[in-house]
Every structure is written in structure tokens, then in C-alpha cells.
Write an enzyme that holds these catalytic residues in place. Sequence first.
Site, PDB file in Angstrom:
ATOM      1  N   CYS A   1      43.859 -17.695 -37.269  1.00  0.00           N
ATOM      2  CA  CYS A   1      42.989 -18.807 -37.671  1.00  0.00           C
ATOM      3  C   CYS A   1      41.857 -18.401 -38.606  1.00  0.00           C
ATOM      4  O   CYS A   1      41.459 -19.185 -39.479  1.00  0.00           O
ATOM      5  CB  CYS A   1      42.386 -19.473 -36.439  1.00  0.00           C
ATOM      6  SG  CYS A   1      43.565 -19.801 -35.115  1.00  0.00           S
TER       7      CYS A   1
ATOM      8  N   HIS B   1      39.751 -20.591 -41.479  1.00  0.00           N
ATOM      9  CA  HIS B   1      38.613 -21.292 -40.892  1.00  0.00           C
ATOM     10  C   HIS B   1      37.360 -20.421 -40.830  1.00  0.00           C
ATOM     11  O   HIS B   1      36.285 -20.932 -40.520  1.00  0.00           O
ATOM     12  CB  HIS B   1      38.966 -21.776 -39.480  1.00  0.00           C
ATOM     13  CG  HIS B   1      40.070 -22.783 -39.465  1.00  0.00           C
ATOM     14  ND1 HIS B   1      39.915 -24.062 -39.911  1.00  0.00           N
ATOM     15  CD2 HIS B   1      41.373 -22.681 -39.083  1.00  0.00           C
ATOM     16  CE1 HIS B   1      41.055 -24.730 -39.784  1.00  0.00           C
ATOM     17  NE2 HIS B   1      41.958 -23.908 -39.289  1.00  0.00           N
TER      18      HIS B   1
ATOM     19  N   MET C   1      47.894 -28.004 -41.325  1.00  0.00           N
ATOM     20  CA  MET C   1      47.692 -27.258 -40.082  1.00  0.00           C
ATOM     21  C   MET C   1      49.043 -26.970 -39.445  1.00  0.00           C
ATOM     22  O   MET C   1      49.817 -27.884 -39.169  1.00  0.00           O
ATOM     23  CB  MET C   1      46.834 -28.095 -39.131  1.00  0.00           C
ATOM     24  CG  MET C   1      46.730 -27.544 -37.720  1.00  0.00           C
ATOM     25  SD  MET C   1      45.731 -26.055 -37.594  1.00  0.00           S
ATOM     26  CE  MET C   1      45.854 -25.758 -35.827  1.00  0.00           C
TER      27      MET C   1
ATOM     28  N   HIS D   1      46.636 -21.117 -57.236  1.00  0.00           N
ATOM     29  CA  HIS D   1      46.710 -19.756 -56.713  1.00  0.00           C
ATOM     30  C   HIS D   1      47.403 -18.888 -57.766  1.00  0.00           C
ATOM     31  O   HIS D   1      48.615 -18.668 -57.728  1.00  0.00           O
ATOM     32  CB  HIS D   1      47.486 -19.708 -55.392  1.00  0.00           C
ATOM     33  CG  HIS D   1      47.329 -18.400 -54.663  1.00  0.00           C
ATOM     34  ND1 HIS D   1      47.958 -17.248 -55.069  1.00  0.00           N
ATOM     35  CD2 HIS D   1      46.597 -18.067 -53.572  1.00  0.00           C
ATOM     36  CE1 HIS D   1      47.630 -16.262 -54.251  1.00  0.00           C
ATOM     37  NE2 HIS D   1      46.807 -16.732 -53.325  1.00  0.00           N
TER      38      HIS D   1
END
Length: 592
Positions: free
Chosen positions: A92, A96, A133, A415
Site C-alpha cells: 500500500c 498511499h 484500487m 509514465h
Amino acid sequence: MTFRSLLKTTTNLTAFAAPLAIAISLSFPAAAQKAPDPADIKKHGTTPGAQYEPSLDVMKDQEVEQPGTKEGAPVLTKAEFDRANEIYFQRCAGCHGVLRKGATGKSLTTDVTKEKGFEYLRDFINYGSPGGMPNWGTSGDMSEPDMDLMAKYLLNEPAVPPEFGMDKVRASWKVLVPVDKRPTKQMNKLNLDNIFSVTLRDTGEVALISGDTKKIISTIKTGYAVHISRISASGRYIITIGRDAKIDMIDLWMDPPARVAEVKVGSEARSVETSKMKGWEDKYAIAGAYWPPQYVIMDGATLEPLKIVSTRGMIYDTQEYHPEPRVAAIVASHYKPEFIVNVKETGKILLVDYSDIKNLRVTTIEAERFLHDGGLDSTGRYFLVAANARDKLAIIDTKEGKLVDVIESGGVKPHPGRGANLIHPKFGPVWVTSHLGDETVSLIGTDPEKHPDQAWKVVQTLEGQGGGSLFVKSHPKSEHLYVDTPLNPEAEISSSIAVFKIGDMTNEEPEYTVLPIGEWSGITEGVRRVVQGEFNQAGDEVWFSVWNGKDQKSAIVVVDDKTLKLKKVITDKRLVTPTGKFNVFNTRNDVY
């Protein structure tokens, strides 16, 4: 929009689990304590090709103190906290943030999570969301007890890993072979400029492969999951940085090439570079850390840490303090004794003047938040970097030391890696980026002198195979542009490469040729993600990694650039999870 474009846009990237932890975002519906809408859940059906999640243990050995439990928060035992902390840092934190402040992914601080509640958090961990997610539960990657645990963990205050100051950095520093004990000339017969440094992601190694013989010269232990290899200006040293923030220096003059120094600059990191300005070649190295948020300037021959600078500070637009602004791409200027340091969360680009590191001078340029990766244009003067969560590109004039512009990228989540430079038949010199979030390949004009009307604008967009692209590649001698899509949820797309012919870019809708690299590899197991093309020194062949799981077979496929035909498949039991490849000549000279 064409039917093909509409079809791709509706099927790509709404539900892939990004194995490199770069595109995770947590989207919550408005009402608290309410289970996700079943319609949203159905939208998030992850294909088998999206379920590979490599190990990411960069923080596993860190002693992290458990914060005190606040009123109303679930109580976790020490064992439960340690388990949850391990899961968070593995899966994560990359998106985050270590402190859960958010970056590419949304904020998961307790003011957000408590409003949503336990059931809400648990269900979203289980099912994921169309916003990107991952569906950790329904994909089988996380057990029900672990999902319950993570929901409780997120209702508690975030853990804060230890700082990593000069005492710890110096304690990690080792000179394995002193400078006066190293050879004074090349002792082997290798063609150093055509060596590839290949990341073996999950074994904590790089493989040095001869571009001439296509054989592994040696495998060398490094930090975990090497993010990049950089080459000293002289071409003598390869410097790698692992995601665990460990840097290794490899001397190519030795027989065989071997590590001569190492240092650790934090707990998690992504970027390293060496000085390239004339007269300063090999003088210094610099590395940027994700945690703690800082950069470290080192001696270019020994990696001795000389100076640490924190990047904590104010976000450029909101003027709010950010405790975790991570260092992303770093590039060395060819025009000044400066490193160009990109600070992700605060949106600042730092021009770090290394001519006097005792009295360090830093020019701060306000650009855009969530800066990630980028590269130089064909002249080496202009630096273009993606602010991927904002769908923008920032352009820096490294000669004048100022911001040129911030522009829309033309797609979703650019990207570029280092990007690709080519000569467009109509628009002249352009720099290219692909996108994580859709099929768009954007071409940006980079010639303000001879093509001023096109400079710093998206002059053309191409439609690739789909979203999930990480890298584009071309070469001054090539007539082609290569676009990978390793994070696309469709197995056929993630295991192949789209190739555009530069001469056809004046067509109304330029078509691409699909190279079935995964199929050409002869590997029949696994996802066979194909990632990051890299040219050899001569510019007449391009190498692709066929990246499988740690316990599966992987390979490198070499393609003839002129004919687009298979030239060689490199297989070896030592080729475990190969990802990035860095040709010594091209990397040293910023040829991309």
C-alpha cells in the site's frame, strides 16, 4: 474518437492491480458505513493477468513503534500491528505513502478512514474499485482475517518509521575495494559500452549481459528490486539503487566486474545519478529517498556520504506543510554542475548546484504535484517530467535554470520512463510519453528554434494497444517507436509490444505492428509481462524483458530493429524476474 479508441478506452485499466505499486487509488462512495454498490463491484473483475503481485519487502526489517490507540479505534496487539504494518508497507505505501497522506493513491489518514468505518474499509479492500484500487480479497491475494486486520489498522494512527540520518547512513557505508587497490586500466576484454545491466527484481541482483555475445557475464548481489542502474560519466562504474535504498557501485574494469562500494541512504528509495558536467565527471553521486524524504550527496569514487538534505516542506500551490515529499527522478545536467531533483508530493523541482556542497545552493522551481519520472530531450538541454496523478508534464530549461511550461499530457497518468526522442517527419524533434491510464501515446515538440509553433505542445497523439504502459523507446538510428503495456489486464496485450513506424506518423491514423514478444520467448507459463525496451550500443536491436513470477521461467527477447523479426531469446536459470535493462553506452550518454 474512433470506434477502436472508444473500445479500448472502455476496457483498459479500470481494474488492474499494479504490481509495481504505482497506480493504486482508493475511491469511496459518499455515504459512510455502507457496502460498495454491487454494480461497482462487478465493474472490477480482475483478469488472471492482473493478479501477479511480486514481493515488496523494502520495509520489513524496520523497527516501527506502534502508536498509542486513540479512543474509538480498534485495539491491536503487538503481533497484529506488526502483521498489518508488514502488509501495508508491502502493498500500500508505494501509492498511499508511508504516513498515509496519499500521492497517486488517496489519503488514508484517520480523519478519512473513521468517517468511512470498518465495514466500508474491509469491503473496499475485498472488492477494490473501478478507480484502480486492487481487489485484494476477491483476487485471492489477501485472506479474510487479513482484510479485517487491515480495516482495523487503517482506523488507527499511522506508524512512523525511524529516521535515517548521517549516523545511520555512514554506518551502512562500506568501501569493499579501496580506490588505490582498484585497477588503473581495464583488466578484462569485455566491450564495456555494450554491456546491459539487467535488474533481477525479486532476487536482489543485477545480471551483467554482453550485448555482443548475448550471454550473462555475471550476476551481482545488490539492493532489493533494483529500480535503476546509472553509469558514471567515464563509463567505468555502474551504480544501482534498490527499493530498499541500498546503493551498490560496480567497477567494470575489474576481471570480472565486481562491487567496490555500498551505502544505504534510507529505508525506501528509487533514484540515483552521477555528475556529468564537463570537468566534474565522476566527482559526485546523488541518491533520493522515499523514506525518509531526503537526498544524499556522495563521493563519486567511494560513495562516502557527504551531505543529507531533507525535502520536507510546503506544497507549492496550497502552501501546506507535507511531512513526506518523496524524491522521484534525478537527472544530471550537461550544462551546469547541477543535479535536477524532482520532489513528488510538493511539486517542486530542485536544481542542486554541487560545485560547492559545503555551501550548497539550490534553485527551487514550482512545477506540479506528484512528479514522477522523465528524461532529457535530444539536445540534453530540456528536461521533461511527468506529474502523473495530475496528467501533466513539466518542462525545465537546464541551461537557463528555469521552468519553461507545465502542459497537459494528452492522456491519463503519463509514465514515460525517460521518454523517447525522435524526429517527426512533420513536426521535427519530439519527445514521447505513453500513459498508465489509457492507450494514448503523446508526442511533444521540443525544438523552440526551428519549430517554435510546435515547441512544448502535444503535436500528435497515437493510439496504442491500451493502458498500462510504463515505457516508450526509440533510438537516433531507428525508424521505429516501441510502446510496452506490461500492466494492462489483458494477457495478450501485456505480453506484446506495439511498434509505430516514424515515417507513417503523418498518416491520419498511424497504425502499429504488434510484436508477440511473450509468444516469441517460448515460455508457456505465467503472465509473461513484457517490459521496457532497451537498444544496444549500435542501435540496431532492441531488448525486451519477459517478466514472470519468481518461481516461473523468464527471458529476454532481442528484436532486429530494421526487420522487426526475432533475433535471439536469452534464457538462463539466473534470469529471475528480469525487468529494467540499462545499456552502458546509451545510459551514460542519455540516448533514448
